[in-house]
Design a protein around this motif. Structure first.
Motif, PDB file in Angstrom:
ATOM      1  N   GLY A  97      22.635 -21.348  31.305  1.00  0.00           N
ATOM      2  CA  GLY A  97      23.453 -22.497  31.654  1.00  0.00           C
ATOM      3  C   GLY A  97      24.292 -22.320  32.900  1.00  0.00           C
ATOM      4  N   TRP A  98      24.411 -21.086  33.393  1.00  0.00           N
ATOM      5  CA  TRP A  98      25.198 -20.829  34.605  1.00  0.00           C
ATOM      6  C   TRP A  98      24.238 -20.896  35.780  1.00  0.00           C
ATOM      7  CZ3 TRP A  98      25.849 -16.192  37.839  1.00  0.00           C
ATOM      8  CH2 TRP A  98      26.939 -16.281  38.703  1.00  0.00           C
ATOM      9  N   ASP A  99      24.266 -21.999  36.497  1.00  0.00           N
ATOM     10  CA  ASP A  99      23.270 -22.251  37.531  1.00  0.00           C
ATOM     11  C   ASP A  99      23.927 -22.254  38.901  1.00  0.00           C
ATOM     12  OD1 ASP A  99      21.234 -22.549  35.601  1.00  0.00           O
ATOM     13  OD2 ASP A  99      21.911 -24.589  35.208  1.00  0.00           O
TER      14      ASP A  99
ATOM     15  N   GLU B  33      39.194 -18.074  34.811  1.00  0.00           N
ATOM     16  CA  GLU B  33      38.156 -17.283  35.474  1.00  0.00           C
ATOM     17  C   GLU B  33      36.771 -17.824  35.125  1.00  0.00           C
ATOM     18  OE1 GLU B  33      39.522 -13.670  33.745  1.00  0.00           O
ATOM     19  OE2 GLU B  33      40.351 -12.933  35.633  1.00  0.00           O
ATOM     20  N   LYS B  34      36.598 -18.248  33.887  1.00  0.00           N
ATOM     21  CA  LYS B  34      35.307 -18.839  33.490  1.00  0.00           C
ATOM     22  C   LYS B  34      35.069 -20.148  34.236  1.00  0.00           C
ATOM     23  CE  LYS B  34      35.670 -16.821  28.843  1.00  0.00           C
ATOM     24  NZ  LYS B  34      35.852 -17.098  27.394  1.00  0.00           N
ATOM     25  N   GLU B  35      36.146 -20.935  34.407  1.00  0.00           N
ATOM     26  CA  GLU B  35      36.006 -22.187  35.145  1.00  0.00           C
ATOM     27  C   GLU B  35      35.678 -21.923  36.608  1.00  0.00           C
ATOM     28  OE1 GLU B  35      39.522 -24.462  34.524  1.00  0.00           O
ATOM     29  OE2 GLU B  35      39.197 -24.670  32.348  1.00  0.00           O
TER      30      GLU B  35
ATOM     31  N   MET C 176      32.074 -21.490  37.023  1.00  0.00           N
ATOM     32  CA  MET C 176      31.351 -22.751  36.974  1.00  0.00           C
ATOM     33  C   MET C 176      31.506 -23.549  38.263  1.00  0.00           C
ATOM     34  SD  MET C 176      29.772 -22.618  34.220  1.00  0.00           S
ATOM     35  CE  MET C 176      29.023 -24.197  34.532  1.00  0.00           C
ATOM     36  N   GLU C 177      32.578 -23.283  39.012  1.00  0.00           N
ATOM     37  CA  GLU C 177      32.841 -24.040  40.233  1.00  0.00           C
ATOM     38  C   GLU C 177      32.059 -23.501  41.431  1.00  0.00           C
ATOM     39  OE1 GLU C 177      34.906 -26.711  40.909  1.00  0.00           O
ATOM     40  OE2 GLU C 177      35.130 -26.978  38.748  1.00  0.00           O
ATOM     41  N   ILE C 178      31.506 -22.294  41.320  1.00  0.00           N
ATOM     42  CA  ILE C 178      30.882 -21.652  42.480  1.00  0.00           C
ATOM     43  C   ILE C 178      29.783 -22.503  43.084  1.00  0.00           C
ATOM     44  CG2 ILE C 178      29.438 -19.681  43.168  1.00  0.00           C
ATOM     45  CD1 ILE C 178      31.119 -17.938  41.338  1.00  0.00           C
ATOM     46  N   ASN C 179      29.001 -23.161  42.246  1.00  0.00           N
ATOM     47  CA  ASN C 179      27.864 -23.945  42.752  1.00  0.00           C
ATOM     48  C   ASN C 179      28.308 -25.115  43.618  1.00  0.00           C
ATOM     49  OD1 ASN C 179      25.039 -23.839  42.777  1.00  0.00           O
ATOM     50  ND2 ASN C 179      24.890 -25.576  41.388  1.00  0.00           N
ATOM     51  N   ARG C 180      29.588 -25.456  43.559  1.00  0.00           N
ATOM     52  CA  ARG C 180      30.096 -26.545  44.394  1.00  0.00           C
ATOM     53  C   ARG C 180      30.543 -26.043  45.760  1.00  0.00           C
ATOM     54  NH1 ARG C 180      33.823 -29.733  39.864  1.00  0.00           N
ATOM     55  NH2 ARG C 180      32.146 -30.040  38.341  1.00  0.00           N
TER      56      ARG C 180
ATOM     57  N   ARG D 290      27.914 -26.683  28.708  1.00  0.00           N
ATOM     58  CA  ARG D 290      28.580 -27.990  28.606  1.00  0.00           C
ATOM     59  C   ARG D 290      29.134 -28.436  29.957  1.00  0.00           C
ATOM     60  NH1 ARG D 290      33.814 -28.272  24.975  1.00  0.00           N
ATOM     61  NH2 ARG D 290      34.724 -27.522  26.936  1.00  0.00           N
ATOM     62  N   ALA D 291      29.719 -27.508  30.691  1.00  0.00           N
ATOM     63  CA  ALA D 291      30.291 -27.855  31.996  1.00  0.00           C
ATOM     64  C   ALA D 291      29.211 -28.329  32.967  1.00  0.00           C
ATOM     65  CB  ALA D 291      31.033 -26.652  32.568  1.00  0.00           C
TER      66      ALA D 291
END
Length: 503
Positions: free
Chosen positions: A400-402, A372-374, A377-381, A111-112
């Protein structure tokens, strides 16, 4: 899952070549042809990948010409499924004046990612990159807004927003959301992302409840076949797998590095009995099919440290291959992704990475805090300045974790396979999903240079079937903890014997 479009391929090619004639009224016919000619136009920049344009066209053909309503496209991780969804939404808005689209996802991680791609305020809003709206249709773009179904979020946006994005649990557990969709939205288009989750009982029940409302449903996934033998109840109209994606240089190539079995003896500890087991003695199939909980197993200390040392060598090698930017700094930072057998195993591995190997490590499991989950998700930025060197998980980050800069994957668990009932070919759900985390390219538009992901895999896990399926290259000889990577042992990229499809 059976490929259902074979019998239509010839007529589809003729339809494309003859100018996209559709059984529509004059105005709609004109709009449809203009839309399709737009995505074919050389001025459509950046251009769609061939399989993306093909997917959009096949969805249109199946819906308009064949009258099919439940469709599935199988596209490799990194193949741009969200762009395909965006193309279908744009077509239906432009040609059929449809303005209600429901995107269902299996978890908050997926979703994120889609929030970033379909939120108009996002810097990665898909329509800011791909010009699906053109000339007199650009006003439709201004009408797009996104409502995200969350706990404790006012569901009123479901009525007003054209695009509704929801973790499936928010729909069937949040009865208010489902009631609003059923009673107030009327007909709508459903996108079922990561569709291999469809056969979960609640997922299936929800899709059946929404079936009377759906104008068309498009399922998207890289792995439609599940280990329980089930698959979505839609028709697969396109297959775009790893072999073709590698040939097209849309994804990274895989290089598998294995230690010597005598120098690195992989064993696991059974925390219930205290017994040390050889890797071959661990009940992997029962674990994968969830008949035995993996929580009782952790990797033994010595082989765990030895394999981390090998992965560290791979990470250091990858850092040396990164081109420098104008400021003299690397254009991006390679990261290590570690897959553990259990949460206890993941915690132990993360501690060793952090304290002994001095790699700043993010641990993400089902027990992790939302923050920690968020962060994951922020790593790709933060491709250049990510604060972490390594990410450790079990199977939570498998879809979904890209994260494009995953450059090394270290496996501490075995994956299993089944045979496709239609083709007899081996397939794996978890194996392909996990390795897929490292396949997204940093620069997919640069077809002149290969990017690569190194995978550290112990020979006793017997994953040769997986590497054959993924067309992985093998490092020449063993790679042991006390050895540096020899560039001469990394094979040249091989040209795959696949004939591209030309429509």
């Amino acid at each position: 899952m059976k490929y259902a479009f074979k019998e239509h391929e010839k007529n589809f090619v003729e339809w494309c070549n003859e100018g996209y004639n559709l059984p529509l009224g004059n105005l709609q016919q004109t709009k449809a042809k203009e839309f399709l000619k737009n995505i074919d136009d050389p001025n459509f920049v950046p251009p769609l990948y061939h399989h993306q344009a093909e997917s959009v066209k096949r969805v249109i053909y199946c819906y308009e010409v064949l009258g099919r309503k439940d469709l599935l496209i199988e596209v490799v991780t990194g193949g741009g499924k969200s762009v395909i969804i965006a193309g279908v939404i744009a077509y239906l808005m432009i040609v059929h004046d449809i303005h209600k689209f429901l995107i269902l996802v299996p978890n908050t991680i997926v979703r994120a990612r889609l929030k970033d791609e379909f939120g108009p305020e996002s810097t990665t809003f898909v329509y800011n990159t791909f010009p699906f709206f053109y000339n007199g249709t650009t006003d439709l773009l201004q009408r797009i807004s996104l409502h995200i179904m969350r706990q404790r979020t006012d569901p009123v946006g479901i009525r007003s927003a054209p695009i509704i994005l929801g973790n499936v649990h928010q729909v069937y557990e949040g009865r208010v959301n489902l009631e609003i969709i059923q009673k107030n939205l009327g007909s709508l288009v459903i996108f079922n992302d990561e569709a291999h989750n469809t056969k979960a009982e609640n997922y299936n029940e929800l899709l059946n409840k929404l079936k009377p409302q759906r104008i068309v449903r498009l399922d998207t996934t890289a792995t439609p076949d599940r280990l329980d033998g089930l698959h979505p109840d839609s028709e697969k109209i396109l297959e775009y797998g790893i072999r073709q994606a590698m040939l097209d240089r849309i994804i990274k190539r895989i290089i598998v590095c294995k230690p010597d079995v005598e120098k690195v003896k992989l064993t696991y500890k059974d925390t219930e009995t205290g017994e040390e087991l050889k890797a071959e003695e661990v009940p992997w199939e029962e674990i994968e099919h969830r008949k035995i909980r993996p929580t009782r197993f952790i990797t033994s200390e010595k082989p765990m440290r030895q394999q981390i040392a090998i992965a560290k060598q791979c990470l250091d090698y990858q850092k040396k291959t990164i081109a420098l930017d104008d400021d003299g700094k690397p254009k991006w930072k390679p990261l290590l992704f570690v897959v553990a057998i259990s949460i206890a195993d993941a915690k132990n591995i993360a501690k060793v990475l952090q304290n002994e190997f001095k790699l700043n490590t993010l641990l993400v499991t089902n027990e992790s805090e939302e923050g920690e989950k968020e962060e994951a998700m922020e790593i790709n930025r933060h491709l250049r300045d990510c604060q972490y060197d390594a990410i450790v998980s079990v199977l939570m980050l498998r879809e979904g974790w890209d994260v494009k800069n995953i450059s090394v994957i270290l496996l501490f668990r075995k994956f299993c396979y089944k045979l496709n009932e239609y083709t007899g070919e081996k397939y794996s759900v978890y194996g392909q999903q996990v390795i897929g985390r490292g396949l997204r390219r940093i620069d997919p538009q640069n077809k002149d240079e290969w990017e690569q992901c190194l995978v550290v895999d112990h020979p006793v896990l017997r994953h040769d079937w997986l590497w054959e399926m993924l067309d992985a290259d093998q490092y020449g000889g063993a790679l042991n903890p006390d050895e540096l990577i020899d560039m001469q042992r990394i094979p040249e990229p091989k040209e795959l014997d696949i004939e591209p499809v030309d429509h």
